[in-house]
Design a protein around this motif. Structure first.
Motif, short mmCIF file in Angstrom:
data_model
loop_
_atom_site.label_atom_id
_atom_site.label_comp_id
_atom_site.label_asym_id
_atom_site.label_seq_id
_atom_site.Cartn_x
_atom_site.Cartn_y
_atom_site.Cartn_z
N ARG A 71 0.70 -1.12 -0.09
CA ARG A 71 0.03 -0.15 -0.02
C ARG A 71 0.83 1.32 0.03
NH1 ARG A 71 -5.24 0.14 1.75
NH2 ARG A 71 -5.14 2.04 2.78
N LYS A 72 0.48 2.49 -0.82
CA LYS A 72 1.42 3.35 -0.86
C LYS A 72 1.61 4.09 0.55
CE LYS A 72 1.22 7.95 -3.10
NZ LYS A 72 0.68 8.94 -3.88
N GLU A 73 0.43 4.03 1.06
CA GLU A 73 0.45 4.74 2.64
C GLU A 73 1.53 4.25 3.44
OE1 GLU A 73 -2.07 3.88 1.03
OE2 GLU A 73 -3.63 5.40 0.73
N ALA A 74 1.49 2.58 3.37
CA ALA A 74 2.58 1.90 4.32
C ALA A 74 3.94 2.23 3.90
CB ALA A 74 2.06 0.62 4.03
N LEU A 75 3.98 2.58 2.64
CA LEU A 75 5.53 2.93 2.43
C LEU A 75 5.98 4.35 2.75
CD1 LEU A 75 5.85 1.26 -0.96
CD2 LEU A 75 6.64 0.32 1.13
N LEU A 76 4.93 5.30 2.39
CA LEU A 76 5.26 6.54 2.81
C LEU A 76 5.60 6.88 4.20
CD1 LEU A 76 2.58 8.36 0.39
CD2 LEU A 76 5.06 8.49 0.21
N ARG A 77 4.75 5.88 5.02
CA ARG A 77 4.88 6.25 6.69
C ARG A 77 6.32 6.04 7.02
NH1 ARG A 77 0.53 2.38 7.87
NH2 ARG A 77 1.41 0.14 8.07
N GLN A 78 6.92 5.27 6.04
CA GLN A 78 8.46 4.81 6.46
C GLN A 78 9.33 5.68 5.85
OE1 GLN A 78 9.00 0.71 5.14
NE2 GLN A 78 7.13 -0.18 5.61
N SER A 79 9.18 6.64 5.38
CA SER A 79 10.29 7.46 4.85
C SER A 79 11.17 8.05 5.94
CB SER A 79 9.25 8.80 4.29
OG SER A 79 8.69 9.53 4.96
N ASP A 80 10.72 8.20 7.03
CA ASP A 80 11.53 8.73 8.09
C ASP A 80 11.97 7.70 8.84
OD1 ASP A 80 11.34 11.41 7.32
OD2 ASP A 80 9.64 11.74 8.41
N LEU A 81 11.69 6.52 9.01
CA LEU A 81 11.91 5.40 9.68
C LEU A 81 12.87 4.34 9.03
CD1 LEU A 81 8.30 4.59 11.14
CD2 LEU A 81 10.05 5.83 12.16
N HIS A 82 12.82 3.99 7.76
CA HIS A 82 13.54 3.01 6.95
C HIS A 82 14.90 3.68 6.99
CE1 HIS A 82 14.98 0.09 4.06
NE2 HIS A 82 13.92 -0.48 4.28
N SER A 83 16.21 2.93 7.18
CA SER A 83 17.38 3.16 7.29
C SER A 83 17.85 3.56 6.01
CB SER A 83 18.44 2.06 7.90
OG SER A 83 18.40 0.92 7.00
N GLY A 84 17.43 3.00 4.80
CA GLY A 84 17.75 3.30 3.48
C GLY A 84 18.70 2.53 3.20
N LEU A 91 13.66 -6.88 4.17
CA LEU A 91 13.32 -6.94 5.54
C LEU A 91 12.93 -5.95 6.43
CD1 LEU A 91 13.23 -9.51 7.92
CD2 LEU A 91 15.54 -9.03 8.18
N GLN A 92 13.68 -4.86 6.44
CA GLN A 92 13.27 -3.86 7.18
C GLN A 92 11.87 -3.12 6.79
OE1 GLN A 92 15.97 -0.62 7.08
NE2 GLN A 92 15.30 0.16 9.03
N ARG A 93 11.62 -3.20 5.63
CA ARG A 93 10.33 -2.62 5.12
C ARG A 93 9.23 -3.34 5.76
NH1 ARG A 93 11.78 -2.19 -0.02
NH2 ARG A 93 11.24 -4.28 -0.55
N THR A 94 9.19 -4.66 5.73
CA THR A 94 8.02 -5.66 6.05
C THR A 94 8.11 -5.49 7.76
OG1 THR A 94 8.93 -7.17 4.48
CG2 THR A 94 7.11 -7.90 6.03
N LEU A 95 9.12 -5.43 8.33
CA LEU A 95 9.14 -5.55 9.84
C LEU A 95 8.62 -4.01 10.24
CD1 LEU A 95 12.48 -7.11 10.88
CD2 LEU A 95 10.34 -8.22 10.70
N LEU A 96 8.67 -2.99 9.74
CA LEU A 96 8.16 -1.57 10.11
C LEU A 96 6.78 -1.63 9.89
CD1 LEU A 96 10.87 0.81 8.37
CD2 LEU A 96 10.44 0.42 10.75
N ILE A 97 6.18 -2.35 9.06
CA ILE A 97 4.84 -2.36 8.90
C ILE A 97 4.17 -3.30 10.15
CG2 ILE A 97 2.93 -3.71 7.42
CD1 ILE A 97 4.49 -3.16 4.89
#
Length: 275
Positions: A71-84, A91-97
């Motif tokens: 979902r677009k919203e699920a990815l957008l809310r990770q913009s400040d959380l994901h290490s990049g 794995l990080q993208r999924t765990l953050l969800i």
């Protein structure tokens, strides 16, 4: 989706995003070499047993980096959380969800897609030591949270605990190898037990790969063990470069000054010798 993924006849079930934050596919490596058979058996266990185990409760722990729906919203809310960081970004993208308080879950769709996998031992080594396993260490804190936080589904908690147990106990298994191989009886007991354990999912999944994969699985398993341990130092090196150089941008270790890279390398070697 990676550019080397072959979707073929797989359907893209966007309707599942109405009730979930992400969707995982059945990803398999193609190729007919023995190394491809090893990897396909490994992937198949993860997809047919692991993903199926989590699908009922939408607790898939990792949407493959090869292909997935989000979902677009699920990815957008990770913009400040994901290490990049590239290593372990899937794995990080999924765990953050799963860590989000309004987690809608990550489900699995039984649609088969194919991806390119390492074709040589060198490529496999580089994938595991510079990609997969440093990514696991990079997400250690997320796994720790999901393992012990309240209101986490037991399947996801179990998977997180297993991943933590795996990396924490790897050094002890390395230390136990000399004792294992120094005794004929212990070696064959280990070998037979390991093969029997691998034989169970092999039969359950319909004996898709060569039986040689099962007979040589202890060797593949020990090799995986070594790559996970070596990968810790690859991860440590990257973290030290980032900390000493002050560069917090994704994969900054590639662009840090040589002096900082040298310091991190020496420190990592000292840590390795110390162990």
């Amino acid at each position: 989706m990676d550019d080397d993924v072959r979707i073929s006849q797989a359907k893209i079930p966007t309707n599942l995003l109405e009730n979930h934050d992400a969707v995982s596919f059945r990803v398999l490596p193609h190729g007919e070499s023995l190394l491809n058979h090893f990897q396909r058996h490994e992937y198949r266990k993860s997809m047919e047993i692991g993903r199926s185990f989590h699908a009922k409760t939408a607790t898939i722990p990792c949407v493959s980096g090869a292909v997935g729906l989000f979902r677009k919203e699920a990815l957008l809310r990770q913009s400040d959380l994901h290490s990049g960081e590239f290593s372990g970004e899937d794995l990080q993208r999924t765990l953050l969800i799963h860590r989000h308080r309004n987690d809608r879950g990550v489900t699995f769709v039984d649609e088969e897609v194919y991806t390119h996998a390492p074709r040589t031992l060198r490529e496999l080594y580089l994938q595991r030591v510079h990609g997969w396993w440093p990514g696991l260490w990079n997400n250690f804190h997320h796994l720790l949270h999901l393992a012990f936080a309240s209101k986490v589904n037991w399947r996801l908690r179990y998977d997180s605990l297993y991943a933590l147990f795996l990396v924490v106990t790897d050094p002890f298994r390395i230390l136990a190898l000399p004792a294992l191989f120094s005794s004929f009886g212990r070696f064959w007991t280990f070998y037979i037990f390991y093969v029997l354990l691998e034989l169970i999912p092999y039969l359950k999944m319909g004996r898709r790969e060569s039986i040689v994969v099962i007979l040589l699985s202890p060797i593949y398993g020990v090799a995986q063990l070594f790559t996970r341990v070596v990968a810790f130092f690859a991860w440590l090196y990257r973290r030290l470069v980032a900390l000493t150089s002050g560069r917090r941008i994704p994969d900054s270790y590639k662009r840090a000054p040589l002096a900082h890279q040298a310091f991190a390398l020496v420190f990592g070697l000292v840590a390795l010798v110390g162990l």
